[in-house]
Design a protein around this motif. Structure first.
Motif, PDB file in Angstrom:
ATOM      1  N   LEU A 154      56.338 -43.796  51.418  1.00 16.13           N
ATOM      2  CA  LEU A 154      56.454 -45.218  51.098  1.00 16.13           C
ATOM      3  C   LEU A 154      56.214 -46.113  52.311  1.00 16.13           C
ATOM      4  O   LEU A 154      55.868 -47.285  52.160  1.00 16.13           O
ATOM      5  CB  LEU A 154      57.838 -45.519  50.516  1.00 16.13           C
ATOM      6  CG  LEU A 154      58.169 -44.866  49.173  1.00 16.13           C
ATOM      7  CD1 LEU A 154      59.640 -45.061  48.840  1.00 16.13           C
ATOM      8  CD2 LEU A 154      57.289 -45.446  48.072  1.00 16.13           C
ATOM      9  N   VAL A 155      56.391 -45.560  53.523  1.00 18.17           N
ATOM     10  CA  VAL A 155      56.370 -46.438  54.699  1.00 18.17           C
ATOM     11  C   VAL A 155      55.439 -45.988  55.813  1.00 18.17           C
ATOM     12  O   VAL A 155      55.071 -46.795  56.669  1.00 18.17           O
ATOM     13  CB  VAL A 155      57.793 -46.595  55.287  1.00 18.17           C
ATOM     14  CG1 VAL A 155      58.705 -47.328  54.315  1.00 18.17           C
ATOM     15  CG2 VAL A 155      58.389 -45.239  55.657  1.00 18.17           C
ATOM     16  N   LYS A 156      55.045 -44.702  55.821  1.00 11.53           N
ATOM     17  CA  LYS A 156      54.350 -44.238  57.019  1.00 11.53           C
ATOM     18  C   LYS A 156      52.945 -44.815  57.156  1.00 11.53           C
ATOM     19  O   LYS A 156      52.473 -45.036  58.274  1.00 11.53           O
ATOM     20  CB  LYS A 156      54.300 -42.714  57.054  1.00 11.53           C
ATOM     21  CG  LYS A 156      53.485 -42.044  55.964  1.00 11.53           C
ATOM     22  CD  LYS A 156      53.587 -40.523  56.102  1.00 11.53           C
ATOM     23  CE  LYS A 156      52.794 -39.803  55.062  1.00 11.53           C
ATOM     24  NZ  LYS A 156      52.926 -38.329  55.179  1.00 11.53           N
ATOM     25  N   ALA A 189      53.022 -46.770  61.025  1.00 10.36           N
ATOM     26  CA  ALA A 189      51.759 -46.630  61.748  1.00 10.36           C
ATOM     27  C   ALA A 189      51.328 -47.896  62.485  1.00 10.36           C
ATOM     28  O   ALA A 189      50.322 -47.879  63.191  1.00 10.36           O
ATOM     29  CB  ALA A 189      50.653 -46.202  60.785  1.00 10.36           C
ATOM     30  N   ILE A 190      52.082 -48.984  62.346  1.00 10.98           N
ATOM     31  CA  ILE A 190      51.677 -50.253  62.962  1.00 10.98           C
ATOM     32  C   ILE A 190      51.414 -50.136  64.463  1.00 10.98           C
ATOM     33  O   ILE A 190      50.388 -50.637  64.959  1.00 10.98           O
ATOM     34  CB  ILE A 190      52.707 -51.358  62.655  1.00 10.98           C
ATOM     35  CG1 ILE A 190      52.584 -51.806  61.195  1.00 10.98           C
ATOM     36  CG2 ILE A 190      52.510 -52.570  63.583  1.00 10.98           C
ATOM     37  CD1 ILE A 190      53.635 -52.823  60.761  1.00 10.98           C
ATOM     38  N   ALA A 239      44.176 -41.655  61.363  1.00 17.18           N
ATOM     39  CA  ALA A 239      43.552 -41.666  60.041  1.00 17.18           C
ATOM     40  C   ALA A 239      44.178 -40.616  59.133  1.00 17.18           C
ATOM     41  O   ALA A 239      44.487 -40.876  57.968  1.00 17.18           O
ATOM     42  CB  ALA A 239      42.048 -41.423  60.167  1.00 17.18           C
ATOM     43  N   GLY A 240      44.381 -39.410  59.664  1.00 17.63           N
ATOM     44  CA  GLY A 240      44.999 -38.364  58.871  1.00 17.63           C
ATOM     45  C   GLY A 240      46.431 -38.692  58.493  1.00 17.63           C
ATOM     46  O   GLY A 240      46.869 -38.426  57.360  1.00 17.63           O
ATOM     47  N   TYR A 241      47.173 -39.275  59.425  1.00 17.09           N
ATOM     48  CA  TYR A 241      48.563 -39.648  59.149  1.00 17.09           C
ATOM     49  C   TYR A 241      48.627 -40.764  58.112  1.00 17.09           C
ATOM     50  O   TYR A 241      49.407 -40.704  57.155  1.00 17.09           O
ATOM     51  CB  TYR A 241      49.233 -40.095  60.443  1.00 17.09           C
ATOM     52  CG  TYR A 241      50.679 -40.512  60.288  1.00 17.09           C
ATOM     53  CD1 TYR A 241      51.689 -39.565  60.160  1.00 17.09           C
ATOM     54  CD2 TYR A 241      51.036 -41.860  60.303  1.00 17.09           C
ATOM     55  CE1 TYR A 241      53.016 -39.942  60.029  1.00 17.09           C
ATOM     56  CE2 TYR A 241      52.358 -42.250  60.166  1.00 17.09           C
ATOM     57  CZ  TYR A 241      53.351 -41.290  60.034  1.00 17.09           C
ATOM     58  OH  TYR A 241      54.663 -41.673  59.904  1.00 17.09           O
ATOM     59  N   THR A 256      49.807 -35.707  56.584  1.00 21.61           N
ATOM     60  CA  THR A 256      50.822 -35.039  57.383  1.00 21.61           C
ATOM     61  C   THR A 256      52.004 -35.980  57.591  1.00 21.61           C
ATOM     62  O   THR A 256      51.838 -37.201  57.569  1.00 21.61           O
ATOM     63  CB  THR A 256      50.262 -34.601  58.749  1.00 21.61           C
ATOM     64  OG1 THR A 256      51.301 -33.974  59.518  1.00 21.61           O
ATOM     65  CG2 THR A 256      49.723 -35.785  59.534  1.00 21.61           C
ATOM     66  N   ASP A 257      53.183 -35.392  57.779  1.00 18.50           N
ATOM     67  CA  ASP A 257      54.363 -36.177  58.133  1.00 18.50           C
ATOM     68  C   ASP A 257      54.581 -36.193  59.648  1.00 18.50           C
ATOM     69  O   ASP A 257      55.472 -36.882  60.140  1.00 18.50           O
ATOM     70  CB  ASP A 257      55.616 -35.592  57.462  1.00 18.50           C
ATOM     71  CG  ASP A 257      55.696 -35.930  55.981  1.00 18.50           C
ATOM     72  OD1 ASP A 257      55.016 -36.874  55.550  1.00 18.50           O
ATOM     73  OD2 ASP A 257      56.440 -35.238  55.252  1.00 18.50           O
TER      74      ASP A 257
END
Length: 258
Positions: A122-124, A129-130, A200-202, A207-208
Motif C-alpha cells: 500500500l505504501v512502498k 520510495a520518495i 524500478a523493481g521495488y 520485492t520488499d
C-alpha cells in the motif's frame, strides 16, 4: 556473523572490447523499432502491475506469469537503454525478446519472491520510495522521473538533462575523438542506471527489500554484506566490493581497460 547477499534486482553489463566512434550518432534512428514495441509493452506493464497490486494485497503473492512479463519488460528496456543513450555501452543491436539472452552484454533479472507483505504494497511504491525518487530524478531527469515513478524510467534517460544523459554525451564526444570509452565514466553511468533499476523493481512491487542508498559502480552487480541484528536475523544492507557473476556474457567478456 555477517551474511553476503545480492539485492534481488540484478543488473550486469560488459563493455565492448572496441566501440565505433560514430555509430552513436545514428542510434536514435536504429532504436525506433524498439521504442515502438516498448510503448505497447509498457502499457501492458502498467495494467499488469495494477493486477499484481491487488493480487499481493489479497494473497501476499505476485502472480508468477505477470512477474515474468514485468521483469521481461524491464530487461528489454535495460538492453535498449544500454545500447542507446542511457549508457552507449555496446554496439551490439538489442534482441527483440523479453527473455534473457546469454550472449548479449546487458543483463537484468529479479529474484521471484515467494511471499510479499500485504501491508507494504500500500505504501512502498509511493511513500517509502520518495527519497529514492528524488535521487534517481537527479540521475535520469529531474522531477519528471519522480512524477512518472519507475514505470518509464528509460524514456527519461534517453532525452533528459539528468546526470546520466550529460555523462553519456561527454562519453560520446570522448569516444568520437579518441576511440576509447573512459572506464571511470562507464562505471559511474552503470552505477546510476543500476540504482534506477533497483528502485524500478521495488516500485513495481517485485520485492520488499528496500533499495540500498549505494552507488554500486561498474558492470558487475555487487554482493551486499548484511550484518546480523542482536537476535541473529539479518540487519540493514551494508557495503562490500565483491561481485556476483550473474549472466554468462559478463563472465565471458572481460571489460577493456580505458
Amino acid at each position: 556473523m555477517t551474511t553476503s547477499v545480492a539485492y534481488p534486482v540484478h543488473v550486469n553489463a560488459a563493455r565492448d572490447a572496441k566501440s565505433s566512434r560514430w555509430l552513436w550518432l545514428v542510434k536514435w534512428i536504429l532504436v525506433i523499432p524498439h521504442y515502438l514495441v516498448l510503448l505497447f509493452l509498457w502499457i501492458g506493464f502498467m495494467v499488469s502491475s495494477v493486477v499484481a497490486f491487488f493480487a499481493i494485497l489479497f494473497t501476499g503473492r505476485y502472480p508468477r506469469a505477470i512477474f515474468n512479463y514485468n521483469v521481461g519488460v524491464l530487461r528489454w528496456s535495460w538492453r535498449v537503454t544500454y545500447y542507446a543513450y542511457g549508457a552507449l555501452g555496446t554496439d551490439q543491436y538489442p534482441p527483440f525478446t523479453l527473455a534473457e539472452v546469454e550472449d548479449y552484454p546487458a543483463h537484468l533479472s529479479v529474484d521471484y519472491p515467494e511471499h510479499l507483505s500485504r501491508g507494504l504494497v500500500l505504501v512502498k511504491w509511493w511513500l517509502l520510495a520518495i527519497p529514492h525518487y528524488i535521487i534517481v530524478g537527479v540521475f535520469v531527469g529531474g522531477g519528471a522521473w519522480a512524477a512518472n515513478r519507475s514505470d518509464n524510467w528509460q524514456w527519461n534517460v534517453a532525452g533528459s538533462g539528468g546526470l546520466v544523459g550529460i555523462l553519456v554525451i561527454i562519453a560520446a564526444v570522448i569516444l568520437a575523438f579518441t576511440g576509447v570509452y573512459p572506464r571511470p565514466l562507464y562505471d559511474l553511468i552503470l552505477g546510476m542506471n543500476r540504482w534506477a533499476l533497483r528502485v524500478a523493481g521495488y516500485a513495481a512491487l517485485m520485492t520488499d527489500a528496500y533499495p540500498p542508498f549505494r552507488l554500486d559502480q561498474g558492470g558487475s552487480d555487487p554482493v551486499l554484506t548484511v550484518p546480523p541484528l542482536s537476535g541473529g536475523a539479518p540487519g540493514p544492507v551494508d557495503t562490500t566490493t565483491q561481485a556476483t557473476p550473474t549472466g554468462p556474457a559478463v563472465a565471458a567478456s572481460p571489460e577493456p581497460e580505458g
